[in-house]
Design a protein around this motif. Structure first.
Motif, mmCIF file in Angstrom:
data_model
loop_
_atom_site.group_PDB
_atom_site.id
_atom_site.type_symbol
_atom_site.label_atom_id
_atom_site.label_comp_id
_atom_site.label_asym_id
_atom_site.label_seq_id
_atom_site.Cartn_x
_atom_site.Cartn_y
_atom_site.Cartn_z
ATOM 1 N N ASP A 1 19.483 29.957 34.399
ATOM 2 C CA ASP A 1 18.628 30.249 33.243
ATOM 3 C C ASP A 1 19.187 31.386 32.389
ATOM 4 O O ASP A 1 18.720 31.602 31.260
ATOM 5 C CB ASP A 1 17.206 30.613 33.694
ATOM 6 N N ALA A 2 20.139 32.126 32.924
ATOM 7 C CA ALA A 2 20.742 33.214 32.142
ATOM 8 C C ALA A 2 21.470 32.634 30.932
ATOM 9 O O ALA A 2 22.037 31.536 30.989
ATOM 10 C CB ALA A 2 21.704 34.009 33.005
ATOM 11 N N ILE A 3 21.444 33.361 29.833
ATOM 12 C CA ILE A 3 22.127 32.916 28.616
ATOM 13 C C ILE A 3 23.482 33.612 28.544
ATOM 14 O O ILE A 3 23.567 34.847 28.584
ATOM 15 C CB ILE A 3 21.288 33.218 27.363
ATOM 16 N N LEU A 4 24.526 32.808 28.431
ATOM 17 C CA LEU A 4 25.894 33.325 28.376
ATOM 18 C C LEU A 4 26.321 33.464 26.919
ATOM 19 O O LEU A 4 26.336 32.489 26.172
ATOM 20 C CB LEU A 4 26.830 32.367 29.113
ATOM 21 N N VAL A 5 26.649 34.688 26.518
ATOM 22 C CA VAL A 5 27.240 34.962 25.205
ATOM 23 C C VAL A 5 28.714 35.251 25.448
ATOM 24 O O VAL A 5 29.049 36.008 26.356
ATOM 25 C CB VAL A 5 26.555 36.162 24.514
ATOM 26 N N ASN A 6 29.605 34.678 24.642
ATOM 27 C CA ASN A 6 31.031 34.791 24.966
ATOM 28 C C ASN A 6 31.871 34.928 23.697
ATOM 29 O O ASN A 6 31.702 34.170 22.743
ATOM 30 C CB ASN A 6 31.457 33.542 25.749
ATOM 31 N N GLU A 7 32.745 35.929 23.689
ATOM 32 C CA GLU A 7 33.696 36.091 22.591
ATOM 33 C C GLU A 7 34.909 36.848 23.098
ATOM 34 O O GLU A 7 34.859 37.560 24.094
ATOM 35 C CB GLU A 7 33.068 36.805 21.396
ATOM 36 N N GLY A 8 36.008 36.701 22.377
ATOM 37 C CA GLY A 8 37.239 37.389 22.737
ATOM 38 C C GLY A 8 38.435 36.494 22.471
ATOM 39 O O GLY A 8 38.321 35.449 21.836
ATOM 40 N N GLU B 1 14.286 36.158 21.703
ATOM 41 C CA GLU B 1 13.697 34.832 21.484
ATOM 42 C C GLU B 1 13.323 34.125 22.778
ATOM 43 O O GLU B 1 12.378 33.342 22.804
ATOM 44 C CB GLU B 1 14.656 33.950 20.678
ATOM 45 N N THR B 2 14.081 34.355 23.852
ATOM 46 C CA THR B 2 13.848 33.597 25.086
ATOM 47 C C THR B 2 13.222 34.419 26.203
ATOM 48 O O THR B 2 12.584 33.860 27.091
ATOM 49 C CB THR B 2 15.165 33.012 25.625
ATOM 50 N N GLY B 3 13.427 35.732 26.181
ATOM 51 C CA GLY B 3 12.963 36.561 27.290
ATOM 52 C C GLY B 3 13.825 36.458 28.527
ATOM 53 O O GLY B 3 13.568 37.128 29.530
ATOM 54 N N HIS B 4 14.879 35.627 28.474
ATOM 55 C CA HIS B 4 15.742 35.438 29.638
ATOM 56 C C HIS B 4 16.832 36.508 29.708
ATOM 57 O O HIS B 4 17.155 37.155 28.708
ATOM 58 C CB HIS B 4 16.389 34.054 29.592
ATOM 59 N N GLN B 5 17.393 36.655 30.884
ATOM 60 C CA GLN B 5 18.533 37.545 31.080
ATOM 61 C C GLN B 5 19.720 37.047 30.264
ATOM 62 O O GLN B 5 20.007 35.847 30.224
ATOM 63 C CB GLN B 5 18.909 37.584 32.555
ATOM 64 N N VAL B 6 20.408 37.967 29.607
ATOM 65 C CA VAL B 6 21.603 37.639 28.832
ATOM 66 C C VAL B 6 22.814 38.247 29.524
ATOM 67 O O VAL B 6 22.784 39.406 29.959
ATOM 68 C CB VAL B 6 21.495 38.169 27.389
ATOM 69 N N LEU B 7 23.874 37.431 29.628
ATOM 70 C CA LEU B 7 25.154 37.900 30.164
ATOM 71 C C LEU B 7 26.183 37.768 29.047
ATOM 72 O O LEU B 7 26.577 36.661 28.678
ATOM 73 C CB LEU B 7 25.565 37.058 31.375
ATOM 74 N N ALA B 8 26.594 38.890 28.466
ATOM 75 C CA ALA B 8 27.556 38.888 27.364
ATOM 76 C C ALA B 8 28.938 39.174 27.921
ATOM 77 O O ALA B 8 29.200 40.272 28.425
ATOM 78 C CB ALA B 8 27.181 39.932 26.318
ATOM 79 N N VAL B 9 29.810 38.177 27.869
ATOM 80 C CA VAL B 9 31.166 38.311 28.401
ATOM 81 C C VAL B 9 32.104 38.531 27.220
ATOM 82 O O VAL B 9 32.347 37.630 26.409
ATOM 83 C CB VAL B 9 31.565 37.064 29.215
ATOM 84 N N GLU B 10 32.648 39.752 27.131
ATOM 85 C CA GLU B 10 33.329 40.217 25.933
ATOM 86 C C GLU B 10 34.772 40.622 26.226
ATOM 87 O O GLU B 10 35.033 41.293 27.236
ATOM 88 C CB GLU B 10 32.618 41.467 25.383
ATOM 89 N N GLY B 11 35.680 40.242 25.340
ATOM 90 C CA GLY B 11 36.983 40.877 25.367
ATOM 91 C C GLY B 11 36.859 42.288 24.826
ATOM 92 O O GLY B 11 35.947 42.597 24.052
ATOM 93 N N ASP B 12 37.763 43.186 25.213
ATOM 94 C CA ASP B 12 37.649 44.571 24.735
ATOM 95 C C ASP B 12 37.827 44.655 23.223
ATOM 96 O O ASP B 12 37.211 45.490 22.554
ATOM 97 C CB ASP B 12 38.611 45.516 25.474
ATOM 98 N N SER B 13 38.645 43.778 22.655
ATOM 99 C CA SER B 13 38.803 43.765 21.204
ATOM 100 C C SER B 13 37.538 43.259 20.525
ATOM 101 O O SER B 13 37.021 43.874 19.590
ATOM 102 C CB SER B 13 39.992 42.889 20.808
ATOM 103 N N ALA B 14 37.003 42.140 20.997
ATOM 104 C CA ALA B 14 35.803 41.552 20.386
ATOM 105 C C ALA B 14 34.627 42.517 20.443
ATOM 106 O O ALA B 14 33.861 42.639 19.484
ATOM 107 C CB ALA B 14 35.454 40.244 21.085
ATOM 108 N N PHE B 15 34.479 43.211 21.566
ATOM 109 C CA PHE B 15 33.370 44.161 21.708
ATOM 110 C C PHE B 15 33.439 45.248 20.643
ATOM 111 O O PHE B 15 32.406 45.720 20.148
ATOM 112 C CB PHE B 15 33.393 44.798 23.100
ATOM 113 N N GLY B 16 34.651 45.631 20.256
ATOM 114 C CA GLY B 16 34.812 46.712 19.291
ATOM 115 C C GLY B 16 34.183 46.440 17.935
ATOM 116 O O GLY B 16 33.848 47.374 17.202
ATOM 117 N N PHE B 17 33.993 45.168 17.593
ATOM 118 C CA PHE B 17 33.411 44.841 16.288
ATOM 119 C C PHE B 17 31.916 45.184 16.213
ATOM 120 O O PHE B 17 31.395 45.398 15.125
ATOM 121 C CB PHE B 17 33.582 43.344 15.995
#
Length: 497
Positions: A338-345, A386-402
């Motif tokens: 049920d966790a929502i995966l956010v992903n960039e990098g 919007e969902t109330g669910h746990q979010v897991l944001a998996v980020e590259g170090d460059s992407a996070f910098g934005f």
């Protein structure tokens, strides 16, 4: 903390709810900051409304130098689905209604609403104001496909020896999950989900061809696209990625102009995806499943690739490599679907897309059609709210910098967001050398051994430093259990790419 990230949050709220997220900004610079997110929403077919204050029309039109002077309506028009200006208070209701309808009807997208300074000084009595509001009825009406287009598509699919279904994020947006699953399973055809369509059926489903992507694209003879576009992400439907044998395409899309955009579409089906898939299910009757030898070929290749990858995901290196770290994340998501995966990098996106399985619809959100970086924190805020669910944001170090400063926003609202930064000291690798010589580091290399977790601690959240897979797993489990804002600085070998 920045309009661009507020805009990203609004856009993904629209994607998750089918209701336009709204981003409100000040004029000129604030409007321009929101404009990137507006264009992103339009490109990705997310319903969103950007509302901005603007300078006085008379001064703008004569270019007399007003405070933050800019013809914002003209600037917005090329990058959004529709743009409107409200000049009179009694038209606010109509303006909002038109914006909502434009954002969600047909192919969804971004809409701009311009509110000049003169509007804000206007008054009207409360009774008239209430009467001027508009209730938007049936904002996104169903668009039924022509019956003959359904028959044509099914006939072509029946004739295939090696059929393939490709599911795009448009299929996920439609929220016709049960019908899509029923169609795929009844057809017996292998399917390939684009990254944000992962989870419409579990990635572990026996018909999933994700781990055999290259092979199925090359060998399929009839390809059915549902809510997916033949853009650069699918090599425009031609070239080496698609092999040497000619393909026959079926395309299901609400936008007629999408057909034949890159290659000939032999069976176009125009309508909203929910109605189209329901029509397919109704017309299938005693369907003969896809050829068993084709499904067996796909399954064999998929299982072979999965088995080849498995040992790499279980290594316990310190510092970690990408596969060891993503192996941990793969198991976390499997245990908590049920966790929502956010992903960039860069590496982080490319590898996570193939390694981390998704089990439920709209549980993976990422950079989308443009491959744009910086969406991570805005998307995480919206997904949590919007969902109330746990979010897991998996980020590259460059992407996070934005968008990293938005960790303060996450802490301010006590959102259940766990950010994992795969930190290898740079873009792709942390070992590049400046090609011009001298003592400066290469432009792709960051400060060595940066302690990103201290940023989260500075705002009252939890910071974790993890250099082994075991430490990474412990940090995520603690974050999920507490639902506190958490940032894990996951140290990746800087030579790993």
């Amino acid at each position: 903390r920045h309009e661009q990230h507020a805009g990203y949050a609004a856009s993904i709220a629209g994607y998750l709810t089918q209701k336009p997220g709204i981003c409100l900004t000040v004029s000129a610079p604030g409007f321009l900051n929101g404009l990137t997110a507006l264009a992103h929403a339009t490109t990705n077919c997310f319903p969103m409304i950007l509302i901005s204050g603007s300078s006085e029309r008379e001064i703008v039109d004569l270019q007399q130098g007003d405070y933050e002077e800019m013809d914002q309506l003209a600037v917005a028009k090329p990058v959004c689905k529709a743009a409107f200006r409200v000049l009179h208070a009694q038209d606010i209701g109509i303006g909002i209604a038109r914006a909502i309808r434009a954002a969600v009807s047909g192919r969804p997208g971004g809409v701009y609403l311009d509110l000049p300074a003169k509007l804000f000084a206007q008054t009207m009595d409360a009774t008239s104001g209430k009467r001027s509001l508009v209730k938007v009825i049936d904002a996104a009406p169903r668009q039924l496909p022509a019956p003959e287009s359904i028959t044509r598509a099914l006939d072509l699919l029946k004739s295939a020896k090696k059929p393939l279904i490709i599911l795009g994020k448009g299929a996920a947006y439609a929220q016709a999950d049960a019908d899509i699953r029923a169609f795929v399973e009844k057809s017996g055809i292998p399917y390939l989900p684009m990254s944000m369509a992962k989870g419409l059926l579990p990635d572990t489903h026996p018909q999933s061809a994700s781990a055999a992507r290259s092979m199925v694209l090359k060998e399929a003879d009839v390809v059915m696209l549902i809510g997916a576009r033949l853009n650069w992400l699918l090599s425009h439907g031609k070239g080496k990625a698609w092999g040497t044998e000619p393909k026959k395409f079926i395309q299901v899309d609400i936008e007629p102009k999408e057909m034949d955009s890159n290659v000939e579409i032999l069976a176009p089906v125009v309508g909203d995806i929910g109605s189209c898939v329901a029509a397919f299910n109704a017309a299938m009757g005693g369907w003969q499943a896809a050829p068993a030898d084709w499904m067996k070929t796909v399954t064999t290749k998929r299982d072979e690739n999965v088995a080849k990858m498995a040992p790499r995901l279980m290594n316990n290196n310190s510092p970690m490599d990408y596969h060891g770290a993503l192996g941990v994340l793969k198991n976390i998501v499997k245990e908590r679907p049920d966790a929502i995966l956010v992903n960039e990098g860069a590496n982080t996106l490319d590898l996570a897309r193939g390694i981390i399985d998704v089990y439920k619809p709209r549980k993976r959100i990422d950079v989308g059609t443009w491959g744009i970086m910086g969406i991570g924190m805005g998307f995480s805020v919206a997904a949590a709210v919007e969902t109330g669910h746990q979010v897991l944001a998996v980020e590259g170090d460059s992407a996070f910098g934005f968008s990293g400063m938005e960790v303060e926003t996450i802490c301010r609202y006590h959102l259940p967001v766990c950010i994992v930064i795969l930190n290898n000291n740079g873009v792709y690798k942390g070992t590049d050398v400046n090609p011009t010589g001298g003592t400066d580091v290469a432009p792709t290399v960051f400060v060595k051994d940066a302690r990103y977790e201290k940023m989260m601690e500075a705002f009252g959240g939890v910071g974790v430093y993890a250099s082994t897979p075991d430490q990474l797993r412990a940090g995520i489990e603690q974050a999920f259990a507490s639902r506190r804002p958490t940032l894990i600085n996951a140290i990746i070998d800087e030579t790993a790419g």
